[in-house]
Design a protein around this motif. Structure first.
Motif, mmCIF file in Angstrom:
data_model
loop_
_atom_site.group_PDB
_atom_site.id
_atom_site.type_symbol
_atom_site.label_atom_id
_atom_site.label_comp_id
_atom_site.label_asym_id
_atom_site.label_seq_id
_atom_site.Cartn_x
_atom_site.Cartn_y
_atom_site.Cartn_z
ATOM 1 N N ASP A 216 0.832 -1.186 0.000
ATOM 2 C CA ASP A 216 0.000 0.000 0.000
ATOM 3 C C ASP A 216 0.881 1.256 0.000
ATOM 4 O O ASP A 216 1.671 1.463 0.921
ATOM 5 C CB ASP A 216 -0.890 -0.030 1.257
ATOM 6 N N PRO A 217 0.756 2.089 -1.039
ATOM 7 C CA PRO A 217 1.660 3.254 -1.151
ATOM 8 C C PRO A 217 1.480 4.274 -0.033
ATOM 9 O O PRO A 217 2.347 5.117 0.184
ATOM 10 C CB PRO A 217 1.277 3.860 -2.506
ATOM 11 N N HIS A 218 0.375 4.206 0.711
ATOM 12 C CA HIS A 218 0.168 5.179 1.781
ATOM 13 C C HIS A 218 0.909 4.825 3.050
ATOM 14 O O HIS A 218 0.961 5.612 3.979
ATOM 15 C CB HIS A 218 -1.332 5.312 2.101
ATOM 16 N N PRO B 146 7.226 -3.106 5.683
ATOM 17 C CA PRO B 146 7.970 -3.597 6.855
ATOM 18 C C PRO B 146 9.463 -3.372 6.681
ATOM 19 O O PRO B 146 9.964 -3.317 5.552
ATOM 20 C CB PRO B 146 7.643 -5.096 6.887
ATOM 21 N N PRO B 147 10.171 -3.191 7.810
ATOM 22 C CA PRO B 147 11.622 -2.956 7.711
ATOM 23 C C PRO B 147 12.324 -4.118 7.012
ATOM 24 O O PRO B 147 11.918 -5.265 7.140
ATOM 25 C CB PRO B 147 12.054 -2.849 9.183
ATOM 26 N N ASP C 9 9.388 -10.608 6.383
ATOM 27 C CA ASP C 9 9.818 -9.510 7.246
ATOM 28 C C ASP C 9 8.707 -9.062 8.187
ATOM 29 O O ASP C 9 8.947 -8.805 9.370
ATOM 30 C CB ASP C 9 10.276 -8.319 6.392
ATOM 31 N N SER C 10 7.460 -8.996 7.659
ATOM 32 C CA SER C 10 6.377 -8.547 8.520
ATOM 33 C C SER C 10 6.114 -9.547 9.639
ATOM 34 O O SER C 10 5.829 -9.174 10.768
ATOM 35 C CB SER C 10 5.108 -8.308 7.695
ATOM 36 N N TRP D 45 -0.602 -6.886 10.518
ATOM 37 C CA TRP D 45 -1.309 -6.032 9.572
ATOM 38 C C TRP D 45 -0.507 -5.913 8.263
ATOM 39 O O TRP D 45 -1.030 -6.105 7.168
ATOM 40 C CB TRP D 45 -1.547 -4.664 10.184
ATOM 41 N N ALA D 46 0.785 -5.659 8.403
ATOM 42 C CA ALA D 46 1.639 -5.547 7.217
ATOM 43 C C ALA D 46 1.663 -6.870 6.459
ATOM 44 O O ALA D 46 1.690 -6.907 5.223
ATOM 45 C CB ALA D 46 3.059 -5.147 7.619
#
Lengths: 336, 326, 336
Positions: C171-173, C177-178, C187-188, C195-196
Motif C-alpha cells: 500500500d503506497p500510503h 515492513p523494515p 519480514d512482517s 497487519w503488514a
C-alpha cells in the motif's frame, strides 16, 4: 479333500484397438487345500490374467465379465467398515475395501520380475513393516521390525540388510524378499506368477527349493503359473493346461506327464527338451494359435490338431472325465 | 585346421561411471566380461557356449564376429587373425561371419518391412541391383519357411509371431551366404511348442550352406539337443569343454555339476541329487581370487583361493579348469 | 560414491560452470556490433565527454584487462556501474531481487501444489471425464498469455469487485515492513506486524495466481503422464497385491517415484522465474528484476544489462546445484 478355491465359469475380456479379446473363456477350476496347482501354457494363453483375477487386479483394460471365484476363508477378516466373515465367499462380490483387506493377508501374489517389483525409494525393511501395519494397524512398529528380521533370517538374508534399498540386492535376493513379503501374514493362498522365469538356472532351483520348504512350513495352498513344464514337474501336485483362454486338461502331475490326454498337452510335452534324453526327437506344433480377437468356432486347437474331427468345429468341447484321473476338454474322450 | 581359433582372449569394459567419478577416482575399474578364453571350433560343427547371465558368453560371441574388438588375445578365422584384416577384406570377412541377436523384437526395425530388413544386408554389402536383391530376398524368405514369400515381404515385424520373427533373423543372416554364424539365444523368446522347429531350421540351413555355428544359450537342455560340443562359462572364463553327452553324463567341474543338477526336468519322477551352490554369480568387476568359483564351490580347498586353475585336457577331448583334476 | 563426496564434487563442478557462463556473457556483450558507449547516447556527443564516460566505466581498457577487472570485481560482489548514473548495479539488484524472489516462491508453490494435486487426481481417474476436463484446464492455462490472464484478473478482482489491490508490492500510503530478508511476508512476520503481513499477502495474490495458473499447466501434464506410467509399474501392482492402502500406493509408491522428472522441471522453471517473470512484473508493475531489466534495455544501459545477466547466470547455476543435491537426497539410487 477340502477345497480352498473354486472358480466357476470365469470369463475375462480385453477391449483393444483390434477388437475384443477373450483372455479367459469360461474357466472352471478347483484348488485343494495344501496342494500346489500348476497352471501352464504358452504366452497369451491367459494364465496370468486368470491368476490376477483371483486378487481382482486384472491389468487394464481387462474386465471380468462373469463367473464366480469362491474362497473358503478360514477366519473373519476385519476391514475399515466391517468384517469379511469366514466361510465360503465370492471374491467377485466384494467391494474395494474388502478385497484390499484380503490381499496380502489371505491372498499373496508373487510376480515374474523381482528386479522391478519392489519400491526403489523404500528400504527393504520398510516394505515388511508396511504390509504388517496395513493389515494389523495395532501392531507396534518395534514388533513389526522384529518380525521382519525373523522373516529375513528364514529367507537366508542377513537381518541387518533391512536398511538396504532394493537396488543393493541381487535378483535372487529380491525374489526371496518378494516371497517373504507374500508370506509375512501367513496367507491361505500363494499365487506365484512365473516366479523364476527371469532368474538363472541355479538361482531358479534355489528359489524353488525355498518355495517348497516354506509351503510345508506355512501350510500353504499354491497356484504356480509358469510356461516351464520342467518346473511344474518338480513342484506341482496337479497341473492345468491352458490354451487360448480355455482349460484344455487338468490332471495329477504324474498322470499328466505319463499319459497326457489332450492332443495339445501331448504335443506340448513332445516339444519340451529333456537334458537327460538328448536323442529323443523333439517335435513342434505346426502353425500358431488363432487370434483371440477373431476366435474360431468349436475347439480353438482344431486347426493345429492331428486328431481333428467334424464335431470339433461345432461347439467348444466341455471338460469331461479322462482315464488318467483328471479332466480333459476334447471330443476324443466323449463317451469313453 | 579349425575354422575358429580363440587364443587367450580378454575383453574388459571400463565401468560406466558418472563424469564426476571419472574426475575424482584415480583407479579405473573394469568389467572383466571375458577374461582369458581359449577354444577352437571345427568346420561344420555346432559349438555351444553355455552359462548363466553375466558369464560372458554373449561378449565372446560378439568378439568372434568382430562386433567388438578384444582387449587382448587373438581370434583366428580360417587361420587368419581377424584383428589384422582391413578395408575391403574386412567387409568380405563380415559377410562370412554373421551374428543373430537374442531378441527378434528389438533387433528388427519396427518400421522396416521384413523384406527390406533382409534385403538391407545385400544393400549394405553392395550386392546386386534392386530387382536382384528382391529376388534373392524372396528366395530366402521361402527358404526359412516364410511362405508364400510375397505375402511376407511387405509385412512389418509386429505382424509376425515370435517364431516367424526368429526366421526373419536367420534369413537376414544367411542371405550373405556366411561360413560361420553366432546365434545368441535363438529360441529364448520363442514359445516352447515351436522351438524345435527353429532348431530344425538351423540344422537344415547348416546342411544346405555348410555352416558352422556358435550356439550361445543359458538353456542346457536345448543346447544338448543341437550342439556337438559344449563349453561352460563362468565369470568370463571357460571352466569345462566336452562333447555334449560327456559334459552331461561325465561333468567334471563342480560348477558344471551343479548347473546340470539345477536344470528342471520334465519328469515328476526325476530325483534331485546334487546340492546347489550357495549364493549367486559375483560381480565381474572384482572377481574372486584363484578359481573364480571357489567361494561357492562345495569341493573347494586351500589351493583354489590362491592359484587359478588352467584349462587342461584331463581326458580325451575333455577339458576342465579345476585343481581337483591335477 | 558416498553422499558426502557426491555433494562435494557436485559443488566443485559448479565452479567451472559458473566461470564459463560469466565468460560467455562478457564476450557476447563485447562482440556485439557497435560500441556500447556510443550506442548508449542517442544523439551526437562531445568526444571529450565520451572519453570521460568510457574512462569511468573502464571501457577504455583493452579487452583482456576489462575481462580480468570484471571477473575480479564479481569475486568481491561488484557487478559494475550503471551507464545512467554510475551507481553500483549490485545496489539495484539487491533492491529488486527480493520482490522477484517472493513472487517466484509463491507462484511456484501455487503452481506445483495445484499441478501435482490435479495431475495425481487426473491420473487416478485415467480416461474419465474428470481426467479430460483437468487436461483441458491444463492446456488452456498453459496456452493463455500471462499478460492477458493478468489483465482479466485485474479487471475482475481489482476494478469490478474491488476486493484485491493490484500493482506494486505494498500500500503506497504506508511504510513497508523494515528490510530484513526483503521478502515482505517474511519480514512482517519477523517483526510481528500482522497487519503488514495481510497487506503484503493481498498485494501478492493477483500476480501469484496469474503466474501460478500459467505455470501449473506444465506440472499437471508432467505429473499426470509420469503418474500414469508409474501406476502401471510392477512395484505398484505388487503393492496393490499386498493390500496396501490407496493413499500409501498413490503417494509413497507412485508419486515418490514419479516425482524426479517433476523436480527437474521445478528447478528449470524456478530458474526462469528468478530471472524475473518479465511479463507478469510489467503487467502488475511489480518492482522486481524483470521490470528492472526492461527499463535498462529501454535506456540502452549495457553495463547494467551485463550485470543483471551475470546475476541471472549465477542464480541458474545455484538453482541447478540445489536441484541436483535434492535429487541425491531424494533418490537412494544416487545416494548409495
Amino acid at each position: 479333500m477340502p477345497t480352498l478355491l473354486e472358480i466357476h465359469n470365469l470369463s475375462i475380456e480385453y477391449k483393444t484397438r483390434l477388437g475384443t479379446a477373450r483372455a479367459v473363456d469360461n474357466v472352471s477350476i478347483t484348488l485343494d487345500e495344501n496342494k500346489t496347482l500348476g497352471l501352464a501354457g504358452e504366452s497369451g494363453c491367459g494364465k496370468s490374467t486368470l491368476g490376477r483375477s483371483i486378487i481382482r487386479l486384472v491389468p487394464y483394460p481387462g474386465r471380468i465379465l462373469e463367473g464366480e471365484i469362491l474362497l473358503n476363508l478360514d477366519e473373519d477378516v476385519p476391514y475399515e467398515n466391517g468384517v469379511v466373515e469366514k466361510g465360503q465367499i465370492n471374491l467377485l462380490q466384494l467391494d474395494g475395501d474388502q478385497m484390499r483387506a484380503l490381499r496380502g493377508k489371505k491372498l499373496a501374489y508373487i510376480f515374474q520380475d523381482p528386479m522391478t517389483s519392489l519400491n526403489p525409494m523404500e528400504r527393504i525393511g520398510k516394505h515388511f513393516v508396511e504390509i504388517i501395519k496395513a493389515h494389523e494397524p495395532d501392531t507396534p512398529k518395534e514388533d513389526a521390525q522384529v518380525r521382519t528380521k525373523d522373516l529375513l533370517e528364514a529367507l537366508d538374508i542377513l537381518p541387518e540388510r533391512v536398511l538396504d534399498y532394493p537396488h543393493q540386492f541381487s535378483g535372487g535376493m529380491r525374489q526371496r524378499v518378494m516371497i517373504g513379503l507374500g508370506l509375512t501374514l501367513t496367507p491361505q493362498l500363494l499365487i506365484a506368477d512365473e516366479p523364476t522365469t527371469s532368474l538363472d538356472v541355479i538361482v531358479e532351483a534355489q528359489i524353488l527349493n525355498l518355495i517348497s520348504d516354506l509351503k510345508d512350513k506355512f501350510n500353504l495352498t499354491m497356484m504356480l503359473i509358469t510356461h516351464n513344464l520342467g518346473v511344474l514337474a518338480e513342484t506341482a501336485d496337479s497341473i492345468a493346461i491352458m490354451y487360448t483362454g480355455r482349460i484344455m486338461e487338468v490332471a495329477p502331475t504324474e498322470a499328466l506327464f505319463e499319459s497326457p490326454q489332450h492332443p495339445y498337452t501331448q504335443a506340448l510335452l513332445q516339444s519340451v527338451p529333456d537334458v537327460r534324453k538328448p536323442d529323443r526327437k523333439l517335435s513342434w506344433i505346426p502353425g500358431s494359435p488363432p487370434s483371440l480377437t477373431e476366435p474360431i468356432p468349436g475347439c480353438m486347437f482344431r486347426p493345429r490338431c492331428p486328431h481333428a474331427m467334424e464335431i470339433c468345429a461345432t461347439e467348444p468341447p466341455p471338460l469331461m472325465k479322462s482315464t488318467s484321473g483328471g479332466i480333459v476338454a476334447c471330443y476324443l474322450y466323449e463317451g469313453s | 585346421m579349425p575354422l575358429i581359433e580363440v587364443k587367450n582372449v580378454m575383453k574388459h569394459f571400463p565401468v560406466q561411471k558418472g563424469f564426476l567419478d571419472t574426475l575424482f577416482t584415480r583407479q579405473k575399474e573394469f568389467v572383466k566380461a571375458v577374461d582369458g578364453v581359449s577354444f577352437e571350433i571345427e568346420e561344420g560343427e555346432v559349438f555351444g557356449l553355455a552359462g548363466e547371465s553375466g558369464s560372458g558368453k554373449t561378449t565372446m560371441g560378439r568378439l568372434i564376429v568382430r562386433l567388438i574388438d578384444p582387449t587382448a588375445g587373438q581370434i583366428l578365422f580360417a587361420g587368419q587373425d581377424i584383428a589384422t584384416i582391413r578395408g575391403k577384406q574386412l567387409r568380405l570377412l563380415k559377410r562370412r561371419l554373421q551374428f543373430t541377436f537374442q531378441d527378434p523384437y528389438s533387433s528388427l526395425n519396427p518400421r522396416l518391412t521384413i523384406g527390406n530388413a533382409i534385403a538391407d544386408a545385400l544393400r549394405l554389402q553392395g550386392i546386386g541391383n534392386k530387382s536382384e536383391q528382391k529376388q534373392r530376398t524372396m528366395k530366402i524368405l521361402e527358404r526359412v519357411g516364410l511362405s508364400p514369400a510375397s505375402s511376407f515381404y511387405d509385412r512389418l515385424p509386429h505382424q509376425l509371431s515370435g517364431g516367424q520373427r526368429q526366421r526373419v533373423v536367420f534369413g537376414r543372416a544367411i542371405i550373405l551366404e556366411p561360413k560361420f554364424v553366432v546365434t545368441d539365444e535363438p529360441v529364448a523368446m520363442v514359445d516352447v511348442s515351436v522351438r524345435a522347429q527353429i532348431l530344425e531350421l538351423m540344422k537344415d540351413l547348416q546342411d544346405e550352406y555348410s555352416l558352422t555355428y556358435l550356439f550361445i544359450s543359458h538353456d542346457l537342455a536345448t543346447a544338448r539337443h543341437i550342439c556337438d560340443r559344449i563349453g561352460i562359462m563362468y565369470l568370463g572364463k571357460i571352466v569345462e569343454i566336452a562333447d555334449k553327452d560327456r559334459i552331461y553324463t561325465d561333468s567334471l567341474h563342480p560348477y558344471t555339476v551343479s548347473l546340470m543338477a539345477a536344470i528342471p526336468v520334465p519328469d515328476p519322477k526325476a530325483k534331485k541329487g546334487e546340492a546347489l551352490p550357495k549364493g549367486e554369480i559375483p560381480s565381474p568387476i572384482n572377481p574372486p581370487s584363484g578359481c573364480n568359483f571357489h567361494p561357492r564351490c562345495p569341493r573347494t580347498f586351500e589351493r583354489c583361493a590362491e592359484e587359478e586353475p588352467a584349462l587342461r585336457e584331463v581326458k580325451k577331448e575333455h577339458w576342465v579348469a579345476c585343481h581337483l583334476y591335477d | 560414491m558416498s553422499l558426502k563426496s557426491y555433494v562435494v564434487t557436485r559443488i566443485l563442478l559448479a565452479i567451472p560452470m559458473v566461470l564459463l557462463l560469466l565468460t560467455f556473457v562478457f564476450f557476447v556483450i563485447r562482440v556485439m556490433p557497435g560500441d556500447p558507449a556510443l550506442l548508449h547516447f542517442e544523439r551526437r556527443v562531445d568526444p571529450a565527454a565520451l572519453a570521460e564516460f568510457r574512462r569511468r566505466l573502464g571501457l577504455d581498457q583493452p579487452i583482456p584487462i576489462q575481462y580480468i577487472t570484471y571477473l575480479g570485481g564479481l569475486f568481491v560482489g561488484n557487478f559494475g556501474l550503471s551507464m545512467q548514473d554510475f551507481s553500483p548495479i549490485v545496489d539495484h539488484l539487491i533492491a529488486r531481487f527480493p520482490a522477484t524472489l517472493e513472487l517466484a516462491i509463491y507462484s511456484m508453490l501455487f503452481a506445483v501444489i495445484l499441478g501435482i494435486i490435479l495431475g495425481v487426481f487426473s491420473s487416478k481417474r485415467y480416461d474419465s471425464t474428470t481426467d479430460h476436463s483437468i487436461r483441458l484446464f491444463g492446456i488452456i492455462t498453459y496456452a493463455i498469455p500471462v499478460f492477458f490472464l493478468g489483465m482479466i484478473l485485474q479487471l475482475i478482482f481489482a476494478v469490478w469487485l474491488r476486493v484485491l489491490p493490484s500493482g506494486t508490492r505494498f500500500d503506497p500510503h504506508y511504510v513497508p515492513p523494515p528490510r530484513i530478508t526483503g521478502l515482505y511476508t517474511i519480514d512482517s512476520l519477523l517483526t510481528g506486524n500482522l497487519w503488514a503481513f495481510m497487506v503484503s499477502v493481498r498485494y501478492l495474490i493477483l500476480p501469484t495466481v496469474t503466474l501460478g495458473l500459467v505455470l501449473c499447466g506444465i506440472f499437471i501434464r508432467l505429473t499426470r503422464t509420469n503418474m500414469i506410467e508409474t501406476l502401471r509399474k510392477d512395484f505398484v501392482v505388487a503393492a496393490e497385491a499386498r493390500g496396501l492402502s490407496d493413499s500409501r500406493i498413490t503417494y509413497q509408491y507412485a508419486l515418490r517415484n514419479a516425482f524426479l522428472p517433476i523436480l527437474t522441471m521445478i528447478g528449470l522453471q524456478f530458474a526462469v522465474l528468478l530471472a524475473g517473470a518479465v511479463l507478469t512484473e510489467t503487467t502488475f508493475s511489480w518492482p522486481g528484476l524483470g521490470t528492472y531489466i526492461v527499463d535498462r534495455i529501454a535506456h540502452r544501459d549495457y553495463t547494467a544489462i551485463q550485470g543483471t545477466v551475470v546475476f541471472y547466470a549465477i542464480l541458474v547455476a545455484v538453482v541447478t546445484l540445489i536441484v541436483d543435491l535434492l535429487y541425491a537426497a531424494f533418490d537412494p539410487r544416487i545416494r548409495f
